[in-house]
Design a protein around this motif. Structure first.
Motif, PDB file in Angstrom:
ATOM      1  N   TRP A 138       0.834  -1.199   0.000  1.00  0.00           N
ATOM      2  CA  TRP A 138       0.000   0.000   0.000  1.00  0.00           C
ATOM      3  C   TRP A 138       0.875   1.258   0.000  1.00  0.00           C
ATOM      4  O   TRP A 138       0.567   2.241  -0.681  1.00  0.00           O
ATOM      5  CB  TRP A 138      -0.926   0.010   1.220  1.00  0.00           C
ATOM      6  CG  TRP A 138      -2.109  -0.893   1.122  1.00  0.00           C
ATOM      7  CD1 TRP A 138      -2.215  -2.067   0.438  1.00  0.00           C
ATOM      8  CD2 TRP A 138      -3.378  -0.690   1.766  1.00  0.00           C
ATOM      9  NE1 TRP A 138      -3.457  -2.616   0.608  1.00  0.00           N
ATOM     10  CE2 TRP A 138      -4.200  -1.797   1.419  1.00  0.00           C
ATOM     11  CE3 TRP A 138      -3.885   0.293   2.593  1.00  0.00           C
ATOM     12  CZ2 TRP A 138      -5.503  -1.922   1.883  1.00  0.00           C
ATOM     13  CZ3 TRP A 138      -5.184   0.181   3.062  1.00  0.00           C
ATOM     14  CH2 TRP A 138      -5.986  -0.923   2.706  1.00  0.00           C
TER      15      TRP A 138
ATOM     16  N   GLN B 246      -6.634   7.460  -1.621  1.00  0.00           N
ATOM     17  CA  GLN B 246      -6.168   6.874  -2.873  1.00  0.00           C
ATOM     18  C   GLN B 246      -6.536   5.387  -2.919  1.00  0.00           C
ATOM     19  O   GLN B 246      -6.957   4.803  -1.913  1.00  0.00           O
ATOM     20  CB  GLN B 246      -4.657   7.052  -3.004  1.00  0.00           C
ATOM     21  CG  GLN B 246      -4.208   8.511  -2.948  1.00  0.00           C
ATOM     22  CD  GLN B 246      -2.706   8.662  -3.079  1.00  0.00           C
ATOM     23  OE1 GLN B 246      -2.066   8.009  -3.905  1.00  0.00           O
ATOM     24  NE2 GLN B 246      -2.130   9.538  -2.259  1.00  0.00           N
ATOM     25  N   ASP B 247      -6.385   4.816  -4.083  1.00  0.00           N
ATOM     26  CA  ASP B 247      -6.685   3.382  -4.248  1.00  0.00           C
ATOM     27  C   ASP B 247      -5.488   2.577  -3.772  1.00  0.00           C
ATOM     28  O   ASP B 247      -4.767   1.955  -4.551  1.00  0.00           O
ATOM     29  CB  ASP B 247      -6.999   3.099  -5.718  1.00  0.00           C
ATOM     30  CG  ASP B 247      -7.399   1.658  -5.971  1.00  0.00           C
ATOM     31  OD1 ASP B 247      -7.794   0.980  -4.997  1.00  0.00           O
ATOM     32  OD2 ASP B 247      -7.297   1.200  -7.124  1.00  0.00           O
TER      33      ASP B 247
ATOM     34  N   ASN C  72      -7.306  -2.094  -6.192  1.00  0.00           N
ATOM     35  CA  ASN C  72      -8.388  -2.895  -6.769  1.00  0.00           C
ATOM     36  C   ASN C  72      -9.333  -2.083  -7.640  1.00  0.00           C
ATOM     37  O   ASN C  72     -10.365  -2.589  -8.086  1.00  0.00           O
ATOM     38  CB  ASN C  72      -9.175  -3.609  -5.673  1.00  0.00           C
ATOM     39  CG  ASN C  72      -9.979  -2.655  -4.792  1.00  0.00           C
ATOM     40  OD1 ASN C  72      -9.819  -1.436  -4.888  1.00  0.00           O
ATOM     41  ND2 ASN C  72     -10.821  -3.208  -3.929  1.00  0.00           N
TER      42      ASN C  72
ATOM     43  N   ASP D 151     -11.053   0.527  -6.660  1.00  0.00           N
ATOM     44  CA  ASP D 151     -12.042   1.226  -5.839  1.00  0.00           C
ATOM     45  C   ASP D 151     -11.314   2.055  -4.793  1.00  0.00           C
ATOM     46  O   ASP D 151     -10.748   1.497  -3.847  1.00  0.00           O
ATOM     47  CB  ASP D 151     -12.976   0.222  -5.162  1.00  0.00           C
ATOM     48  CG  ASP D 151     -14.061   0.890  -4.330  1.00  0.00           C
ATOM     49  OD1 ASP D 151     -14.054   2.133  -4.225  1.00  0.00           O
ATOM     50  OD2 ASP D 151     -14.909   0.170  -3.777  1.00  0.00           O
ATOM     51  N   PRO D 152     -11.316   3.391  -4.924  1.00  0.00           N
ATOM     52  CA  PRO D 152     -10.585   4.225  -3.962  1.00  0.00           C
ATOM     53  C   PRO D 152     -11.333   4.454  -2.650  1.00  0.00           C
ATOM     54  O   PRO D 152     -10.846   5.203  -1.796  1.00  0.00           O
ATOM     55  CB  PRO D 152     -10.421   5.549  -4.727  1.00  0.00           C
ATOM     56  CG  PRO D 152     -11.635   5.611  -5.598  1.00  0.00           C
ATOM     57  CD  PRO D 152     -11.932   4.192  -6.009  1.00  0.00           C
ATOM     58  N   ASN D 153     -12.463   3.789  -2.455  1.00  0.00           N
ATOM     59  CA  ASN D 153     -13.291   4.052  -1.291  1.00  0.00           C
ATOM     60  C   ASN D 153     -13.461   2.852  -0.355  1.00  0.00           C
ATOM     61  O   ASN D 153     -14.239   2.936   0.599  1.00  0.00           O
ATOM     62  CB  ASN D 153     -14.681   4.532  -1.743  1.00  0.00           C
ATOM     63  CG  ASN D 153     -14.622   5.806  -2.549  1.00  0.00           C
ATOM     64  OD1 ASN D 153     -13.988   6.776  -2.137  1.00  0.00           O
ATOM     65  ND2 ASN D 153     -15.259   5.810  -3.718  1.00  0.00           N
TER      66      ASN D 153
ATOM     67  N   GLU E  75     -10.855   1.215   1.234  1.00  0.00           N
ATOM     68  CA  GLU E  75      -9.727   1.039   2.144  1.00  0.00           C
ATOM     69  C   GLU E  75     -10.088   1.442   3.575  1.00  0.00           C
ATOM     70  O   GLU E  75     -10.792   2.431   3.793  1.00  0.00           O
ATOM     71  CB  GLU E  75      -8.517   1.869   1.681  1.00  0.00           C
ATOM     72  CG  GLU E  75      -7.778   1.294   0.481  1.00  0.00           C
ATOM     73  CD  GLU E  75      -8.452   1.619  -0.842  1.00  0.00           C
ATOM     74  OE1 GLU E  75      -7.985   1.159  -1.880  1.00  0.00           O
ATOM     75  OE2 GLU E  75      -9.480   2.351  -0.806  1.00  0.00           O
TER      76      GLU E  75
END
Length: 555
Positions: free
Chosen positions: A205, A230-231, A235, A237-239, A241
Motif C-alpha cells: 500500500w 487513494q486506491d 483494486n 475502488d478508492p473508497n 480502504e
C-alpha cells in the motif's frame, strides 16, 4: 484432594479402633464383637476404595493411571484452534497418559465473562486451562477455597515444573501469592522477541501511494490519509480502504503510541489498570494525566477524519480477519507477527519504528513479560488433583512443550537435528490457504494464541515466529525504555478493595476513552471526567498499587 484426605483420616481412625479392640481379652461381650465386626466391614470398604484409587495412579512414568479416567476442563479457545476434543496435542497425550479431558471452551472474545459466570456459579470444572486467571482471580477464589493451593502437589508430582522453577526463579515468583500459596501455574517463553507488539503497515500500500514507512506521529497520519484517499490496495475502488483497524477493542493504537505521549513506563503488563510511574518514580494512574488526554485527542483526530475503523471497538476477531483477507486494512498495531492479517497478505506487512512525537522523542515500551501466571488451575471439587498435576507437568518438559507448541513431527514441523526446528510447507504455505496460526492450530494450540501452561524454549519460538518479528525487534530495541515489566500481586484485603475500586474506576475509564475518541464526549468535559475518578476512590486505588509495586520491586 478433600476426598482423599477425608478417606485417609477415616481409615486411620478405623485402623486405630481395630487395633485397640484386638488387644482386649476373649471375654468381650456379644455386642462388642458385633461392633468390632461392623467397624471391620467399614474399614475394609474404605481401605478397598482408597487402595483402588492408589493402585490406579502411578506416581512416576506413564501411563499416569492404569484405567482411563476423565477430567473435565474449561479453557479459552483461540479462533485459530481446532476443537480441543480433537486437536492432536491433546489426543496424542491421552494415549500416553490414559487421561481423557472432557473440554468445555469459550472463544477469546467473551471468554472472561463466561469464566466469571462459571466461577460465581458454584459448579466448577476439574481444571482451568489457558485460563487467563488474573491475580485478582487467584487471590479471590484461592482465599475462598475454590482453587486448590498447589504447592505440595508441585513438590510431589511435578518434577518438570520444579526444575523450571529452579532454573528460572522469577517463574515461581510470579505465581506465588502474598499468602505463600500457588493457585495457578505459569506460561513461560525464553524468547523476548515474541512478547512485543509491533506497528504493522502494508508496504505494498505504501508503494501504491508513493509513501515511505512513517517514523513520526505526523508521518503516520499522512500515510493514513493517503491510504484513505487513494486506491491504496489497487483494486480500482478508492473508497474501500480502511487505513487503520484493530482486533483488540481499540486498545492497540493506544498501547503502540504510549511511548510517544510519555505513558507506559512499566510496560504492557499493567496497562489495563492504567498504571505507570511518574517523574518521582511513584505509581500513578495515567488515565487522569495530561499525557493521556493528549493521546486521546490525537486518536480522536484520526477518528474524526475517517482514518481508523469505526467498528474496531466492537468487532470480533473473525470480522477483523475477514477484512484483512479482503485486502481492506492498511495498518494494525497489534501482535508479534503480521500473520493476524491473514495468510494472503501477511508478507506485505512490515513494522514501523516507534513513532516520534513533536519534540522528536521516540520510545518503545509496548512489551510484556516472557512469563505470566493464571494459565492453569485445579478446582477444589476436582476428584483427581494429583493426576491433574502429573498431567499438566508433562507440558513443562521438553517433549510436552514440543507437542503443545509445534504439533506433529513431519506434519507441522521438522527437527533439524542440531537443536533447531522448522515449520513444514503445511504451515508456511498451507494448501487450504490457512495462515500459520490456523494451520498449526489444527495440531497444537500453544503456537496459536499463546497463554498456555507451558515452558517454551527459544528454539521452539524461533521456529514459529516469522522473520518479520525479529526484524521488528531489531527496529525497536534501540528505543526500548521500560522501568520494569511489573506484574503485581495483592493481599486478600487489598484485592477486596481493588475489586470494588476497579469495578468503578477502570470500567469508567474503559468506557470514557471510547467516548472521547469517537467524539461522543467533548474534551471540554475532561475536568469533570477526572473529578469523577477522584470521587470513585482514586487516591486509595493508587496507594494499594504503590504498595504492590514496592513489594514487587523489593522481592
Amino acid at each position: 484432594m478433600k476426598k482423599v484426605k477425608v478417606l485417609a483420616a477415616l481409615l486411620a481412625a478405623l485402623l486405630t479402633l481395630s487395633a485397640c479392640t484386638s488387644t482386649n481379652s476373649g471375654s468381650s461381650s456379644a455386642s462388642t464383637n458385633s461392633s468390632t465386626e461392623s467397624s471391620g466391614d467399614k474399614s475394609s470398604a474404605v481401605s478397598s476404595e482408597a487402595q483402588a484409587e492408589d493402585s490406579n495412579f502411578n506416581e512416576t512414568g506413564y501411563p499416569i493411571v492404569n484405567e482411563k479416567i476423565t477430567i473435565t476442563g474449561f479453557g479459552n479457545q483461540n479462533v485459530t484452534h481446532k476443537d480441543w476434543q480433537d486437536v492432536y496435542c491433546f489426543t496424542k497425550y491421552e494415549e500416553l497418559s490414559n487421561i481423557h479431558i472432557e473440554w468445555t471452551t469459550a472463544p477469546n472474545q467473551g471468554y472472561a465473562e463466561k469464566k466469571n459466570v462459571l466461577l460465581a456459579g458454584g459448579e466448577y470444572p476439574d481444571i482451568f486451562y489457558r485460563a487467563g486467571l488474573s491475580v485478582g482471580d487467584q487471590v479471590n477464589y484461592g482465599s475462598k477455597g475454590l482453587l486448590v493451593p498447589m504447592n505440595d502437589l508441585i513438590d510431589q508430582y511435578a518434577p518438570n515444573l520444579t526444575a523450571r522453577f529452579e532454573e528460572v526463579p522469577d517463574m515461581k515468583k510470579c505465581v506465588t501469592m502474598p499468602d505463600g500459596n500457588i493457585y495457578t501455574l505459569p506460561s513461560r517463553s525464553l524468547c523476548e522477541e515474541g512478547t512485543g507488539e509491533y506497528n504493522w503497515i502494508n508496504t505494498r500500500w505504501l508503494e501504491n501511494v508513493n509513501m515511505e514507512m512513517p517514523t513520526t506521529l505526523a508521518e503516520l497520519e499522512a500515510v493514513l490519509v493517503a491510504f484513505k484517499e487513494q486506491d491504496a490496495n489497487g483494486n480500482g475502488d478508492p473508497n474501500d480502504e480502511i487505513p487503520y483497524s484493530d482486533r483488540a477493542s481499540g486498545k492497540s493504537i493506544l498501547h503502540a503510541t504510549n511511548g510517544s505521549f510519555g505513558i507506559g513506563s512499566l510496560g504492557r503488563n499493567v496497562l489495563n489498570s492504567y498504571l505507570d510511574l511518574d517523574e518521582s518514580g511513584k505509581i500513578r494512574m495515567f488515565a487522569v494525566s495530561d499525557n493521556f488526554k493528549a493521546q486521546l485527542q490525537w486518536v480522536n483526530g484520526l477518528y474524526s477524519k475517517g482514518l481508523i475503523d469505526p467498528e474496531m471497538f466492537t468487532q470480533d476477531i473473525p470480522t477483523f480477519t475477514s477484512k484483512g483477507e479482503q485486502d481492506l486494512i492498511g495498518a494494525v498495531f497489534h501482535n508479534n507477527n503480521p500473520e493476524i492479517i491473514g495468510a494472503q497478505h501477511m508478507d506485505e506487512f512490515k513494522a514501523a519504528p516507534p513513532l516520534a512525537n513533536e519534540d522528536g522523542t521516540r520510545v518503545f515500551n509496548n512489551l510484556g513479560t516472557t512469563f505470566g501466571s493464571g494459565a492453569f488451575a485445579i478446582s477444589s471439587t476436582n476428584p483427581y488433583p494429583k493426576e491433574s498435576m502429573r498431567w499438566i507437568d508433562y507440558y513443562y518438559g521438553e517433549e510436552g512443550a514440543k507437542l503443545l507448541w509445534l504439533g506433529e513431527e513431519g506434519v507441522t514441523y521438522i527437527d533439524n537435528g542440531d537443536g533447531t526446528y522448522a515449520m513444514t510447507e503445511y504451515v508456511t504455505n498451507n494448501p487450504d490457504g490457512l495462515n500459520r496460526p490456523q494451520a498449526i492450530g489444527q495440531y497444537a494450540i500453544g503456537f496459536a494464541g499463546g497463554g498456555c501452561p507451558v515452558f517454551t524454549t527459544e528454539a521452539f519460538e524461533r521456529a514459529r515466529l516469522t522473520d518479520a518479528c525479529f526484524e521488528a525487534w531489531d527496529a525497536v530495541m534501540p528505543y526500548y525504555q521500560v522501568e520494569g515489566l511489573a506484574s503485581f500481586s495483592y493481599t486478600t484485603e487489598e484485592q477486596d478493595r481493588l475489586n470494588a475500586l476497579s469495578a468503578d474506576i477502570v470500567t469508567y475509564v474503559d468506557e470514557m476513552k471510547v467516548q472521547f475518541i469517537t467524539g461522543k464526549q467533548s474534551f471540554d468535559q475532561w475536568d469533570s471526567y477526572v473529578k469523577n475518578i477522584e470521587n470513585m476512590g482514586l487516591e486509595e486505588y493508587v496507594q494499594i498499587q504503590q504498595a504492590a509495586y514496592e513489594r514487587w520491586a523489593n522481592s
